[in-house]
Write an enzyme that holds these catalytic residues in place. Structure first.
Site, mmCIF file in Angstrom:
data_model
loop_
_atom_site.group_PDB
_atom_site.id
_atom_site.type_symbol
_atom_site.label_atom_id
_atom_site.label_comp_id
_atom_site.label_asym_id
_atom_site.label_seq_id
_atom_site.Cartn_x
_atom_site.Cartn_y
_atom_site.Cartn_z
ATOM 1 N N LYS A 111 24.394 21.325 64.916
ATOM 2 C CA LYS A 111 23.468 22.465 65.045
ATOM 3 C C LYS A 111 22.040 22.021 64.702
ATOM 4 O O LYS A 111 21.085 22.465 65.335
ATOM 5 C CB LYS A 111 23.923 23.616 64.146
ATOM 6 C CG LYS A 111 25.176 24.314 64.701
ATOM 7 C CD LYS A 111 25.395 25.662 64.059
ATOM 8 C CE LYS A 111 26.327 26.600 64.793
ATOM 9 N NZ LYS A 111 27.656 26.196 65.096
ATOM 10 N N LYS A 193 34.702 21.262 73.569
ATOM 11 C CA LYS A 193 35.965 21.870 73.161
ATOM 12 C C LYS A 193 35.959 23.371 73.474
ATOM 13 O O LYS A 193 34.895 23.997 73.473
ATOM 14 C CB LYS A 193 36.212 21.552 71.684
ATOM 15 C CG LYS A 193 36.334 22.682 70.732
ATOM 16 C CD LYS A 193 36.517 22.184 69.325
ATOM 17 C CE LYS A 193 35.954 23.192 68.343
ATOM 18 N NZ LYS A 193 36.881 24.133 67.807
ATOM 19 N N LYS A 196 35.386 29.689 70.480
ATOM 20 C CA LYS A 196 35.143 31.141 70.476
ATOM 21 C C LYS A 196 33.681 31.441 70.753
ATOM 22 O O LYS A 196 33.347 32.434 71.366
ATOM 23 C CB LYS A 196 35.459 31.734 69.097
ATOM 24 C CG LYS A 196 36.893 31.693 68.721
ATOM 25 C CD LYS A 196 37.048 32.354 67.357
ATOM 26 C CE LYS A 196 38.041 31.620 66.518
ATOM 27 N NZ LYS A 196 37.486 30.585 65.663
HETATM 28 N N1 AQP Z 1 39.749 23.827 71.350
HETATM 29 C C1 AQP Z 1 40.609 23.645 70.386
HETATM 30 N N2 AQP Z 1 41.686 22.820 70.551
HETATM 31 C C2 AQP Z 1 42.595 22.632 69.561
HETATM 32 N N3 AQP Z 1 42.508 23.231 68.348
HETATM 33 C C3 AQP Z 1 41.463 24.054 68.139
HETATM 34 N N4 AQP Z 1 41.092 24.795 67.089
HETATM 35 C C4 AQP Z 1 39.958 25.466 67.373
HETATM 36 N N5 AQP Z 1 39.564 25.178 68.619
HETATM 37 C C5 AQP Z 1 40.463 24.312 69.128
HETATM 38 C C6 AQP Z 1 41.838 24.830 65.831
HETATM 39 O O1 AQP Z 1 42.077 26.196 65.498
HETATM 40 C C7 AQP Z 1 42.041 26.311 64.074
HETATM 41 C C8 AQP Z 1 41.140 27.429 63.691
HETATM 42 O O2 AQP Z 1 39.841 27.077 64.020
HETATM 43 P P1 AQP Z 1 38.663 28.014 63.614
HETATM 44 O O3 AQP Z 1 38.654 29.179 64.496
HETATM 45 O O4 AQP Z 1 38.743 28.328 62.184
HETATM 46 O O5 AQP Z 1 37.383 27.140 63.776
HETATM 47 P P2 AQP Z 1 36.843 26.306 64.957
HETATM 48 O O6 AQP Z 1 37.579 25.015 65.075
HETATM 49 O O7 AQP Z 1 35.370 26.181 64.721
HETATM 50 O O8 AQP Z 1 37.148 27.202 66.235
HETATM 51 P P3 AQP Z 1 36.150 27.637 67.355
HETATM 52 O O9 AQP Z 1 36.896 28.456 68.338
HETATM 53 O O10 AQP Z 1 35.411 26.459 67.898
HETATM 54 O O11 AQP Z 1 35.198 28.613 66.583
HETATM 55 P P4 AQP Z 1 33.625 28.657 66.572
HETATM 56 O O12 AQP Z 1 33.209 28.742 68.011
HETATM 57 O O13 AQP Z 1 33.295 29.909 65.815
HETATM 58 O O14 AQP Z 1 33.126 27.427 65.883
HETATM 59 C C9 AQP Z 1 41.617 24.970 63.493
HETATM 60 O O15 AQP Z 1 42.755 24.266 63.045
HETATM 61 C C10 AQP Z 1 41.001 24.289 64.683
HETATM 62 O O16 AQP Z 1 41.099 22.890 64.579
#
Ligand code: AQP
Length: 329
Positions: A111, A193, A196
């Site tokens: 970021k 990746k 969300k």
């Molecule tokens: N794309 C992905 N592939 C595999 N595993 C994933 N996880 C998230 N995205 C993927 C796994 O889901 C768990 C929860 O993740 P999180 O929601 O707490 O945080 P994150 O990894 O930051 O997920 P996002 O969707 O990318 O959220 P934002 O956009 O808010 O940052 C974790 O075990 C993660 O590895």
């Protein structure tokens, strides 16, 4: 029984990456391990959230934990803010985390590199809170997607730092990264990746997406011009991502078997097969979600989970504060 802990932050609607990389594994592990699964509602406010949306996402997240198969009679499911000791230990751990370590954490670094403005202090220090979330329960394993491995490594370093300085306080946990689906990529840009917070939601299949919408997203996934269903993440990242999804939703079918099944067939046929797997999975989850979302099982699950988690967390916090000389004995 060995203990395992993991959490998800409801910064938006849960997606297929969360399911394949995390939730599906939690469900598989709950029979073998003492599973602690929490909803990280402190971590999600490190970036700006709309209160109404956040509340909906939180409720959906608990309902989806259950709809995906987590069983409250086996797993301890709770909300991060219901366990005050986690935040208190988070502060203590933050005071033992070097700024150099926080500067190296990729989420903050990325970021910063994008020159994003108004980054919060919470976003900078959240890896210390995450370490507390984990260490307070003494888990043996932390199942995470590939992207979270760095945080578990920092957690291990911090556990060792405390143990060396104050005596045995924490178990040093191992990250558990599944071989298939550890990093599901965006369908519209397979170099990123599935996330969300992605602005382009065409690349992200949400677990509560209408099935026609989900199908359309898979059918329009970015591929390549090689016309060969082959797992080759460097040269064919889009197709490799779809192979990963297909494999994970088919009991981890080996990639070679998938390549053979679709030998000589076009990408259209393969995408159709992937979209059918995705829709089957979503339809099953959504049916359960619809039965759960307005029932009182959500409240009961969180209350029971908080009672159990609080007992463990408060005892650990007391032990840490005592070791640090913070309590009047
Ligand atoms: N794309 C992905 N592939 C595999 N595993 C994933 N996880 C998230 N995205 C993927 C796994 O889901 C768990 C929860 O993740 P999180 O929601 O707490 O945080 P994150 O990894 O930051 O997920 P996002 O969707 O990318 O959220 P934002 O956009 O808010 O940052 C974790 O075990 C993660 O590895």
């Amino acid at each position: 029984m060995k203990r395992m802990l993991s959490g998800i932050k409801p910064t938006g609607q849960l997606h297929l990456g969360n399911y394949i990389g995390a939730l599906k594994n939690f469900v598989n592990y709950q029979d073998e391990y003492e599973m602690f699964a929490f909803i990280a509602n402190l971590h999600c406010i490190t970036t700006a959230q709309d209160p109404n949306e956040l509340q909906k996402n939180l409720k959906d997240c608990v309902a989806l934990y259950l709809a995906c198969g987590l069983d409250p009679n086996k797993a301890t499911i709770f909300l991060q803010t219901d366990i005050k000791a986690q935040a208190q230990l988070g502060y203590i751990i933050c005071c033992h985390t070097y700024m150099g370590e926080l500067n190296r954490m990729t989420q903050f670094k990325d970021k910063m590199a994008k020159n994003e403005t108004n980054l919060s202090g919470g976003l900078y220090t959240y890896p210390a809170l995450m370490a507390a979330d984990i260490l307070i329960y003494d888990p043996d394993y932390v199942p995470v997607g590939d992207d979270q491995k760095q945080h578990v490594e920092l957690t291990r370093d911090l556990a060792e730092r405390f143990n060396n300085k104050y005596g045995e306080l924490f178990k040093v946990p191992e990250p558990l990264i599944s071989k298939v689906g550890a990093r599901i990529m965006s369908l519209s840009d397979p170099s990123k990746k599935m996330s969300k917070s992605d602005d382009n939601d065409k690349g992200c299949v949400y677990l509560l997406d209408d099935l026609n919408v989900a199908k359309k997203k898979v059918m329009s996934a970015v591929t390549d011009s090689l016309a060969n269903v082959k797992y080759d993440p460097i040269n064919q990242p889009g197709i490799s991502n779809l192979i990963q999804i297909y494999s994970s939703l088919s009991n981890n079918m080996p990639y070679a078997e998938i390549e053979k099944m679709f030998e000589g067939k076009g990408y259209g046929d393969f995408k159709k097969a992937v979209s059918e797997k995705v829709c089957e999975t979503l339809s099953d989850i959504q049916e359960k979600y619809n039965n759960i979302i307005n029932s009182d099982i959500l409240e009961k699950t969180l209350n029971d989970g908080a009672t159990k988690a609080n007992l463990i967390a408060e005892e650990k916090l007391k032990k840490v504060q005592k070791a640090l000389g913070m309590e009047i004995l």
